[in-house]
Design a protein around this motif. Structure first.
Motif, PDB file in Angstrom:
ATOM      1  N   PHE A  30       5.962   2.368  26.901  1.00 29.56           N
ATOM      2  CA  PHE A  30       4.948   2.960  25.607  1.00 29.56           C
ATOM      3  C   PHE A  30       5.822   3.787  25.012  1.00 29.56           C
ATOM      4  CE2 PHE A  30       0.178   3.553  25.266  1.00 29.56           C
ATOM      5  CZ  PHE A  30       0.288   3.246  23.086  1.00 29.56           C
ATOM      6  N   CYS A  31       6.222   2.664  23.680  1.00 26.96           N
ATOM      7  CA  CYS A  31       6.895   3.303  22.807  1.00 26.96           C
ATOM      8  C   CYS A  31       6.411   3.587  21.357  1.00 26.96           C
ATOM      9  CB  CYS A  31       8.363   2.729  22.886  1.00 26.96           C
ATOM     10  SG  CYS A  31       9.373   3.878  21.278  1.00 26.96           S
ATOM     11  N   ALA A  32       6.392   4.318  20.726  1.00 30.47           N
ATOM     12  CA  ALA A  32       5.669   4.771  19.363  1.00 30.47           C
ATOM     13  C   ALA A  32       6.661   4.872  18.504  1.00 30.47           C
ATOM     14  CB  ALA A  32       5.288   6.228  19.539  1.00 30.47           C
ATOM     15  N   VAL A  33       6.488   4.101  17.021  1.00 35.62           N
ATOM     16  CA  VAL A  33       7.834   3.845  16.111  1.00 35.62           C
ATOM     17  C   VAL A  33       6.812   5.158  15.162  1.00 35.62           C
ATOM     18  CG1 VAL A  33       8.316   2.807  14.033  1.00 35.62           C
ATOM     19  CG2 VAL A  33       9.149   1.875  16.711  1.00 35.62           C
ATOM     20  N   ILE A  34       7.809   6.337  14.421  1.00 32.70           N
ATOM     21  CA  ILE A  34       6.507   7.221  13.312  1.00 32.70           C
ATOM     22  C   ILE A  34       7.337   7.315  12.262  1.00 32.70           C
ATOM     23  CG2 ILE A  34       6.739   9.221  13.130  1.00 32.70           C
ATOM     24  CD1 ILE A  34       6.288   9.596  16.718  1.00 32.70           C
ATOM     25  N   GLY A  35       7.048   6.681  11.634  1.00 29.20           N
ATOM     26  CA  GLY A  35       7.975   7.354   9.878  1.00 29.20           C
ATOM     27  C   GLY A  35       6.979   7.080   8.813  1.00 29.20           C
ATOM     28  N   PRO A  36       7.446   8.027   7.588  1.00 31.29           N
ATOM     29  CA  PRO A  36       6.189   7.882   6.304  1.00 31.29           C
ATOM     30  C   PRO A  36       6.275   6.519   5.658  1.00 31.29           C
ATOM     31  CG  PRO A  36       8.914   8.891   5.571  1.00 31.29           C
ATOM     32  CD  PRO A  36       8.651   8.702   7.714  1.00 31.29           C
ATOM     33  N   ASN A  37       5.451   6.272   4.802  1.00 33.48           N
ATOM     34  CA  ASN A  37       5.002   5.693   4.043  1.00 33.48           C
ATOM     35  C   ASN A  37       6.052   5.142   3.389  1.00 33.48           C
ATOM     36  OD1 ASN A  37       1.826   6.086   5.323  1.00 33.48           O
ATOM     37  ND2 ASN A  37       1.453   6.878   3.003  1.00 33.48           N
ATOM     38  N   GLY A  38       6.014   3.744   3.564  1.00 37.94           N
ATOM     39  CA  GLY A  38       7.962   2.875   3.237  1.00 37.94           C
ATOM     40  C   GLY A  38       8.617   3.101   3.442  1.00 37.94           C
ATOM     41  N   LEU A 158       3.777  -6.417  24.611  1.00 37.36           N
ATOM     42  CA  LEU A 158       2.661  -5.915  23.583  1.00 37.36           C
ATOM     43  C   LEU A 158       3.091  -5.364  22.420  1.00 37.36           C
ATOM     44  CD1 LEU A 158      -0.696  -7.123  22.922  1.00 37.36           C
ATOM     45  CD2 LEU A 158      -1.202  -4.528  24.118  1.00 37.36           C
ATOM     46  N   ILE A 159       2.793  -5.782  20.717  1.00 39.77           N
ATOM     47  CA  ILE A 159       2.795  -4.644  19.970  1.00 39.77           C
ATOM     48  C   ILE A 159       2.342  -4.760  18.719  1.00 39.77           C
ATOM     49  CG2 ILE A 159       5.248  -4.768  17.622  1.00 39.77           C
ATOM     50  CD1 ILE A 159       6.843  -7.200  19.504  1.00 39.77           C
ATOM     51  N   LEU A 160       1.964  -3.807  18.380  1.00 39.63           N
ATOM     52  CA  LEU A 160       1.051  -3.681  17.675  1.00 39.63           C
ATOM     53  C   LEU A 160       1.492  -3.006  16.345  1.00 39.63           C
ATOM     54  CD1 LEU A 160      -0.101  -2.220  21.378  1.00 39.63           C
ATOM     55  CD2 LEU A 160      -2.021  -3.164  20.087  1.00 39.63           C
ATOM     56  N   ASP A 161       0.503  -2.702  15.039  1.00 37.59           N
ATOM     57  CA  ASP A 161       1.018  -2.126  13.626  1.00 37.59           C
ATOM     58  C   ASP A 161       0.220  -1.180  13.501  1.00 37.59           C
ATOM     59  OD1 ASP A 161       2.389  -1.395  11.854  1.00 37.59           O
ATOM     60  OD2 ASP A 161       1.903  -3.578  10.683  1.00 37.59           O
ATOM     61  N   GLU A 162       0.082   0.009  13.629  1.00 37.05           N
ATOM     62  CA  GLU A 162      -1.224   0.973  12.994  1.00 37.05           C
ATOM     63  C   GLU A 162      -2.170   0.732  13.773  1.00 37.05           C
ATOM     64  OE1 GLU A 162      -0.274   3.848  12.159  1.00 37.05           O
ATOM     65  OE2 GLU A 162       1.075   3.515  10.338  1.00 37.05           O
ATOM     66  N   PRO A 163      -2.527   0.067  15.076  1.00 40.15           N
ATOM     67  CA  PRO A 163      -4.067   0.322  16.020  1.00 40.15           C
ATOM     68  C   PRO A 163      -4.649   1.079  15.918  1.00 40.15           C
ATOM     69  CG  PRO A 163      -2.324   0.535  17.698  1.00 40.15           C
ATOM     70  CD  PRO A 163      -1.239   0.924  16.234  1.00 40.15           C
ATOM     71  N   THR A 164      -4.775   2.296  15.047  1.00 44.58           N
ATOM     72  CA  THR A 164      -5.807   3.067  15.090  1.00 44.58           C
ATOM     73  C   THR A 164      -6.204   3.611  13.646  1.00 44.58           C
ATOM     74  OG1 THR A 164      -3.986   4.897  15.672  1.00 44.58           O
ATOM     75  CG2 THR A 164      -5.180   4.081  17.367  1.00 44.58           C
ATOM     76  N   SER A 165      -4.902   3.112  12.924  1.00 38.86           N
ATOM     77  CA  SER A 165      -5.412   2.959  10.935  1.00 38.86           C
ATOM     78  C   SER A 165      -6.851   3.911  10.141  1.00 38.86           C
ATOM     79  CB  SER A 165      -4.565   3.136  10.888  1.00 38.86           C
ATOM     80  OG  SER A 165      -4.484   1.468  10.334  1.00 38.86           O
ATOM     81  N   SER A 166      -7.975   3.198  11.477  1.00 38.41           N
ATOM     82  CA  SER A 166      -9.280   2.592  10.411  1.00 38.41           C
ATOM     83  C   SER A 166     -10.078   3.239  11.692  1.00 38.41           C
ATOM     84  CB  SER A 166      -9.248   1.534  10.371  1.00 38.41           C
ATOM     85  OG  SER A 166      -9.289   0.270  10.990  1.00 38.41           O
ATOM     86  N   LEU A 167      -9.840   3.719  12.606  1.00 37.72           N
ATOM     87  CA  LEU A 167     -10.263   4.347  13.241  1.00 37.72           C
ATOM     88  C   LEU A 167     -10.909   5.539  13.743  1.00 37.72           C
ATOM     89  CD1 LEU A 167      -9.238   1.912  16.388  1.00 37.72           C
ATOM     90  CD2 LEU A 167     -11.119   1.224  14.411  1.00 37.72           C
ATOM     91  N   ASP A 168     -12.124   5.432  13.570  1.00 35.42           N
ATOM     92  CA  ASP A 168     -12.733   7.687  14.317  1.00 35.42           C
ATOM     93  C   ASP A 168     -12.047   8.026  14.856  1.00 35.42           C
ATOM     94  OD1 ASP A 168     -14.466   6.731  16.249  1.00 35.42           O
ATOM     95  OD2 ASP A 168     -15.820   6.349  15.090  1.00 35.42           O
ATOM     96  N   LEU A 169     -11.725   8.984  15.794  1.00 34.50           N
ATOM     97  CA  LEU A 169     -11.285   9.460  16.264  1.00 34.50           C
ATOM     98  C   LEU A 169     -12.039   9.578  17.653  1.00 34.50           C
ATOM     99  CD1 LEU A 169      -9.791  12.253  17.431  1.00 34.50           C
ATOM    100  CD2 LEU A 169     -11.824  13.870  17.876  1.00 34.50           C
ATOM    101  N   VAL A 189       4.992  -1.630  25.584  1.00 33.86           N
ATOM    102  CA  VAL A 189       3.901  -1.558  24.643  1.00 33.86           C
ATOM    103  C   VAL A 189       4.334  -1.193  23.614  1.00 33.86           C
ATOM    104  CG1 VAL A 189       2.006  -0.281  23.789  1.00 33.86           C
ATOM    105  CG2 VAL A 189       2.116  -1.985  26.029  1.00 33.86           C
ATOM    106  N   ILE A 190       4.672  -1.230  22.214  1.00 34.28           N
ATOM    107  CA  ILE A 190       5.048  -1.036  20.833  1.00 34.28           C
ATOM    108  C   ILE A 190       4.441  -0.704  20.034  1.00 34.28           C
ATOM    109  CG2 ILE A 190       7.836  -1.312  19.576  1.00 34.28           C
ATOM    110  CD1 ILE A 190       8.494  -3.064  21.484  1.00 34.28           C
ATOM    111  N   VAL A 191       4.521   0.514  18.978  1.00 38.96           N
ATOM    112  CA  VAL A 191       3.261   1.141  18.601  1.00 38.96           C
ATOM    113  C   VAL A 191       3.752   1.610  17.398  1.00 38.96           C
ATOM    114  CG1 VAL A 191       0.701   2.099  18.007  1.00 38.96           C
ATOM    115  CG2 VAL A 191       1.212   1.205  20.458  1.00 38.96           C
TER     116      VAL A 191
END
Length: 251
Positions: A30-38, A158-169, A189-191
């Motif tokens: 399970f890998c997270a790709v992290i970084g600021p906008n842009g 399984l590759i996901l782009d911001e799967p939690t961005s619009s969700l509540d806690l 899993v790559i998120v």
């Protein structure tokens, strides 16, 4: 399946967005790709899903160039969940999830396609919504539908782009628990994700991306005060607590 990225460069026109990326995603992690906008996270995710083609460099899937695989093979082995969209508002939940079986269907859905669709919907608690339109769902429910559609493909990645961005806690935790369970079934899993504490809680490895370049990659140890300052220009404290580590920004 393992994914290896070698000397990857991508851009639109003359402007490069990603520069000389090198990293590896091992089978079942399970890998997270992290970084600021842009920073290029979404572009990187779309390249891994073969929705975009690199300008230079290669992406290897089990040692073979991604570009050399047939589209149908990739549709069976790589699942992709975008940030939003991809669902017809007039389609039912059942039909939307069944669309994920398309790479396996020759003419019409068979008994096995129906069985697997119903099984995935049961596992993601969607059975009660089977005949509802996707336009009638909450954000958390719709996100589960998108994940179910990807999972019914039976992907190895399984590759996901911001799967939690619009969700509540509550729904953020629900989706991340689902993804963690998926990775435990030997699915890579790559998120791409913004929430650092969610990433810390669920991911095993991390890629830190800024201005289209990888500034660090590795396990939890790279999520340090120094790297977060470099990534976001924000001071944080890393707090060790029962059950894991947490990041607190200094205001």
């Amino acid at each position: 399946m393992d994914i290896e990225v070698k000397n990857l460069r991508f851009g639109y026109g003359k402007e490069d967005i990603l520069h000389d990326l090198n990293c590896r995603f091992d089978n079942g992690e399970f890998c997270a790709v992290i970084g600021p906008n842009g920073s290029g996270k979404s572009t990187f995710i779309r390249l891994l899903a073969r929705l975009l083609t690199p300008k230079e460099g290669t992406i290897l899937l089990d040692g073979k160039n991604l570009e050399n695989y047939h589209r149908r093979f990739l549709a069976r082995h790589i699942g992709y969940v975008p940030q939003s969209g991809g669902n017809s508002p007039m389609a039912t939940v059942y039909d939307t999830v069944m669309l994920g079986r398309k790479p396996h269907i020759h003419w019409f859905p068979g008994k096995e396609d129906v069985r697997k669709t119903e099984a995935i919907m049961h596992d993601l608690s969607l059975s009660n919504f089977a005949h509802r339109l996707t336009s009638e769902l909450s954000g958390g429910e719709l996100q589960r539908v998108q994940i179910a559609r990807a999972l019914v493909q039976e992907p190895d990645v399984l590759i996901l782009d911001e799967p939690t961005s619009s969700l509540d806690l509550k729904h953020q935790i629900e989706v991340m628990n689902i993804l963690k369970g998926i990775s435990r079934k030997n699915i890579t899993v790559i998120v791409a994700i913004h929430d650092l504490n969610l990433a810390m809680r669920y991911a095993e490895r991390f890629v830190l991306l800024k201005y289209g370049r990888i500034i660090s990659m590795g396990d939890h140890s790279i999520i340090s005060e120094k790297n977060i300052k470099k990534l976001y220009d924000v001071n944080i404290q890393r707090v060790e607590a029962e059950g894991g580590s947490y990041l607190l920004p200094e205001y």
